[in-house]
Design an enzyme around this catalytic site. Structure first.
Site, PDB file in Angstrom:
ATOM      1  N   HIS A 394      69.020  61.947  54.537  1.00 20.49           N
ATOM      2  CA  HIS A 394      68.697  60.927  53.537  1.00 20.49           C
ATOM      3  C   HIS A 394      68.927  61.423  52.109  1.00 20.49           C
ATOM      4  CE1 HIS A 394      67.056  57.381  51.928  1.00 20.49           C
ATOM      5  NE2 HIS A 394      66.014  57.214  52.705  1.00 20.49           N
ATOM      6  N   LYS A 473      66.531  33.211  59.481  1.00 17.29           N
ATOM      7  CA  LYS A 473      66.646  32.935  58.052  1.00 17.29           C
ATOM      8  C   LYS A 473      66.843  31.450  57.760  1.00 17.29           C
ATOM      9  CE  LYS A 473      70.487  33.727  55.821  1.00 17.29           C
ATOM     10  NZ  LYS A 473      71.636  34.365  55.118  1.00 17.29           N
ATOM     11  N   LEU A 481      61.699  29.324  51.047  1.00 19.65           N
ATOM     12  CA  LEU A 481      60.939  30.569  51.047  1.00 19.65           C
ATOM     13  C   LEU A 481      61.894  31.758  51.142  1.00 19.65           C
ATOM     14  CD1 LEU A 481      58.080  29.562  53.514  1.00 19.65           C
ATOM     15  CD2 LEU A 481      58.014  29.534  51.012  1.00 19.65           C
ATOM     16  N   HIS A 482      61.467  32.887  50.611  1.00 18.85           N
ATOM     17  CA  HIS A 482      62.311  34.089  50.636  1.00 18.85           C
ATOM     18  C   HIS A 482      62.157  34.774  51.997  1.00 18.85           C
ATOM     19  CE1 HIS A 482      64.229  37.836  49.600  1.00 18.85           C
ATOM     20  NE2 HIS A 482      64.518  37.384  48.393  1.00 18.85           N
ATOM     21  N   ASP A 484      62.850  37.767  53.150  1.00 16.97           N
ATOM     22  CA  ASP A 484      62.291  39.123  53.168  1.00 16.97           C
ATOM     23  C   ASP A 484      60.789  39.091  52.920  1.00 16.97           C
ATOM     24  OD1 ASP A 484      62.385  42.067  53.115  1.00 16.97           O
ATOM     25  OD2 ASP A 484      61.886  41.803  51.004  1.00 16.97           O
ATOM     26  N   TYR A 506      54.969  50.399  52.205  1.00 17.80           N
ATOM     27  CA  TYR A 506      56.136  50.717  51.380  1.00 17.80           C
ATOM     28  C   TYR A 506      57.288  49.831  51.822  1.00 17.80           C
ATOM     29  CZ  TYR A 506      60.455  53.241  50.124  1.00 17.80           C
ATOM     30  OH  TYR A 506      61.707  53.572  49.667  1.00 17.80           O
ATOM     31  N   THR A 508      61.417  49.253  50.508  1.00 19.65           N
ATOM     32  CA  THR A 508      62.444  49.743  49.605  1.00 19.65           C
ATOM     33  C   THR A 508      62.891  48.650  48.649  1.00 19.65           C
ATOM     34  OG1 THR A 508      63.256  51.198  51.353  1.00 19.65           O
ATOM     35  CG2 THR A 508      64.692  50.855  49.454  1.00 19.65           C
ATOM     36  N   THR A 519      66.184  53.904  44.375  1.00 17.04           N
ATOM     37  CA  THR A 519      65.184  53.001  44.938  1.00 17.04           C
ATOM     38  C   THR A 519      63.894  53.034  44.130  1.00 17.04           C
ATOM     39  OG1 THR A 519      64.259  54.674  46.424  1.00 17.04           O
ATOM     40  CG2 THR A 519      66.076  53.330  47.273  1.00 17.04           C
TER      41      THR A 519
END
Length: 684
Positions: A394, A473, A481-482, A484, A506, A508, A519
């Site tokens: 990463h 989706k 609505l979103h 995510d 958390y 990102t 990020t």
């Protein structure tokens, strides 16, 4: 003579002629706005998701054999350069101190008692009246002389100073959807498919090498995004050191100089250098790659090697010590390490017979420790079933770079029916070169110890990657609505129902609209989300109450995501202030030692570690949990389904990925019921 029958010599002449005019045309195109249009067109071609979709971007009057060459020259002449906007990107801003403190207290509230919250408020007041303003002034001073005040710190403190083993802690895994549309699991296909995968991977390398990969932009508004991380995708390795590692990259664009032309192949505990780039920086053909792999496999199968690669699974200080010992033992060892660390990618065959994303993740995150070089930015795993996954360090770049490349490969496979029908040139390639290591008893003992330590932890990881197929989706968007925010709220509800409490989470957030941005943390467990979770567990709550609080929670999440993306999140800011306190040698401000800081997820203590990997046809990634009692959860959102990758540690008596997903599935069903019933009532 018809253009369809042009001989090779005349094609070469045509190429030379086109080369002589490209620079003039490119400068002209930039002034009149053509450059972006050409890049958009090439992007559409490269990322078309089927052969049929590809046809609409082709000019019928150009012969098939010339089409790709014309496109390449058009892009070279008129298109944007991959890194041409880097110097024009705005600097990463320093958030306002009061705003960060206010948002921090908001994020703390769901996870502490009333008394603990009062204590947190007092700690914040002391920080604002004490060390906070001076640390903020120093941070602003730092930002005045750097376009990204965080960049060096983030690389060092978030990654290079991390001392635990990379696998099962820091590395990320990727799984492409190739088995869903053309490469169904099948014995005896791993060589052919692995070679074709590598070929398309190297075509992506060529786009970067020639600076022809189109610049990323935000979907809305077209804002240019930073492309710096793509420089560290190929030829990049994390090298262990005492206390702190270093990042080594040998990638260069054509204009910058030569670049390594080989990959490393790991098989039967032995390691080989295989040339995969031919003349004029052209990747060799899939059949040639396959023959190179076959030759290396024949060389490897006589007897197992010493398994030096296993040492990359050790803790970083131990691996640094052992790497130094290898260099001391033999100059050839130093050469071998240098070859591996500068190679384009690592590649290995794995005997596991994986058939889906979940099994791919089980093997790529916690599978066989042998024949992996965990320090490489890209390690391609070709399984016996013909499925493909990756294990990636990463440190050099974030998951979006890997997703971008995997999506490109997936599109190329779809366009060509997962086959290759080109011409194999008559040439002799350099044979594979085995990198033979000299080892002693200490190294051999260390290999066994590292393997045992890894296996003990790997057996503890549980992994699933199911689909929720009732809707996706398209349904969520129909209510404005979103998607995510919708999934994040569903994850909160799932955890709350399973564990009876909210989870510090958390997600990102991307800051790539800023110079060298990477990020930011979105603390998605908000007070609004908790209030909604509570009402969802109350029998007397009305449907309207549930809907109102759900919408409020989703809106709050979108608000926090936008703040993070605009450089005004809180976690990177808090990290910068903490590092300055350490560097100044002052007592650590109480805000960073207060129990509320850890309870809210600070210092890498988030119970839910989540990330959206993309929409529709994208590949998907996965990570282990951040904490022993936590979950990792990466997901992708398609029009008609959600795909959720989940991890947890079996040793924790409370966590269960199966139970969490069942609660998530029920959350999705309940949310749909809230929306559809409310909508039906409104229409009556």
């Amino acid at each position: 003579m018809s253009i369809h029958t042009l001989p090779t010599m005349e094609l070469a002449t045509l190429e030379t002629v086109l080369s002589t005019v490209v620079e003039t045309l490119r400068h002209l195109a930039g002034f009149v706005g053509i450059s972006r249009k050409v890049s958009q067109a090439s992007n559409a071609v490269w990322f078309a998701t089927s052969a049929e979709a590809l046809q609409k971007y082709k000019f019928k009057w150009i012969p098939e054999r010339l089409h790709r060459m014309v496109l390449q020259f058009a892009l070279k002449a008129l298109g944007e350069r991959t890194w041409q906007y880097q110097d024009t990107l705005p600097p990463l801003p320093v958030p306002d101190l009061q705003h960060t403190m206010d948002r921090y207290l908001e994020s703390v509230k769901p996870h502490v008692t009333a008394e603990e919250y009062k204590r947190a408020e007092e700690v914040v007041r002391q920080f604002l009246d004490g060390d906070g303003p001076e640390l903020q002034r120093q941070l602003l001073d730092r930002a005045s002389t750097r376009k990204n005040w965080l960049e060096d710190w983030w690389l060092e403190f978030a990654y290079l100073r991390f001392r635990k083993p990379l696998p099962l802690n820091l590395n990320i895994a990727g799984s492409g959807p190739y088995f869903e549309h053309g490469w169904s699991p099948q014995e005896g296909t791993s060589l052919e498919r692995g070679a074709l995968f590598v070929y398309h991977l190297l075509q992506f390398w060529k786009l970067l090498r020639t600076e022809q990969l189109p610049v990323d932009r935000l979907a809305r508004g077209g804002t240019v995004l930073d492309m710096d991380q793509f420089r560290r995708f190929f030829c990049t390795t994390r090298v262990p050191g005492q206390d702190v590692d270093k990042l080594v990259t040998a990638f260069k664009s054509v204009s910058e100089g030569p670049c390594p032309t080989y990959m490393t192949f790991l098989h039967n505990d032995r390691i080989f250098k295989i040339e995969v780039i031919g003349e004029n920086d052209e990747p060799i053909t899939p059949p040639e790659i396959q023959e190179q792999l076959k030759a290396a496999m024949r060389m490897a199968e006589c007897e197992p090697g010493p398994g030096v690669s296993v040492l990359t699974a050790a803790d970083r200080d131990q691996w640094a010590k052992l790497r130094g010992r290898l260099v001391e033992l033999d100059d050839a060892n130093a050469y071998n390490l240098d070859v591996i660390e500068q190679s384009l990618v690592g590649f290995c065959f794995d005997d596991a017979f994986t058939t889906n994303h979940g099994e791919n993740f089980t093997e790529s995150l916690a599978g066989c420790v042998r024949n992996r070089w965990f320090d490489k930015c890209i390690s391609v795993l070709s399984f016996r079933s013909g499925t493909i996954a990756t294990n990636n360090d990463h440190t050099p770049c974030d998951g979006m770079v890997h997703i971008h490349c995997a999506y490109y490969i997936d599109c190329q496979l779809k366009q060509n029916d997962c086959t290759w029908k080109g011409h194999v040139p008559d040439r002799k390639l350099p044979p594979p070169e085995e990198l033979v290591f000299t080892v002693d008893d200490d190294i051999q003992k260390a290999v066994k110890h590292a393997e045992q330590q890894y296996n003990n932890q790997a057996r503890d990881l549980e992994v699933i990657c199911p689909h929720f197929t009732d809707y996706g989706k398209k349904f969520v968007r129909s209510f404005n609505l979103h998607p995510d925010a919708y999934v994040q709220s569903a994850l909160q509800l799932a955890y709350y129902r399973l564990h009876g409490r909210p989870a510090p989470a958390y997600e990102t957030g991307m800051t790539r609209q800023f110079y060298h941005g990477r990020t930011e943390t979105v603390r998605s467990c908000t007070q609004e989300a908790v209030e909604w979770c509570k009402v969802m567990t109350e029998e007397k709550a009305t449907l309207e109450e549930k809907r109102e609080l759900m919408i409020r929670a989703l809106k709050k999440h979108v608000e926090l995501m936008e703040e993070a993306k605009s450089g005004h999140g809180i976690d990177r800011h808090l990290m910068g202030l903490q590092i300055l306190a350490m560097q100044n040698g002052i007592p650590m401000p109480t805000i960073f030692t207060d129990p509320a800081y850890v309870k809210s997820g600070g210092g890498g203590n988030f119970v839910l570690s989540t990330s959206l990997t993309g929409y529709n046809v994208t590949p998907i990634g996965n990570v282990p949990p951040m904490v022993p009692h936590g979950y990792g959860s990466f997901y992708k959102i398609d029009n008609e389904r959600f795909t959720i990758a989940m991890t947890a540690w079996k040793s924790d008596p409370e966590t269960s990925v199966d139970k969490l997903f069942e609660n998530l599935r029920q959350a999705f069903l309940d949310m749909k019921d809230i929306l559809t019933t409310s909508s039906a009532n409104a229409n009556n």
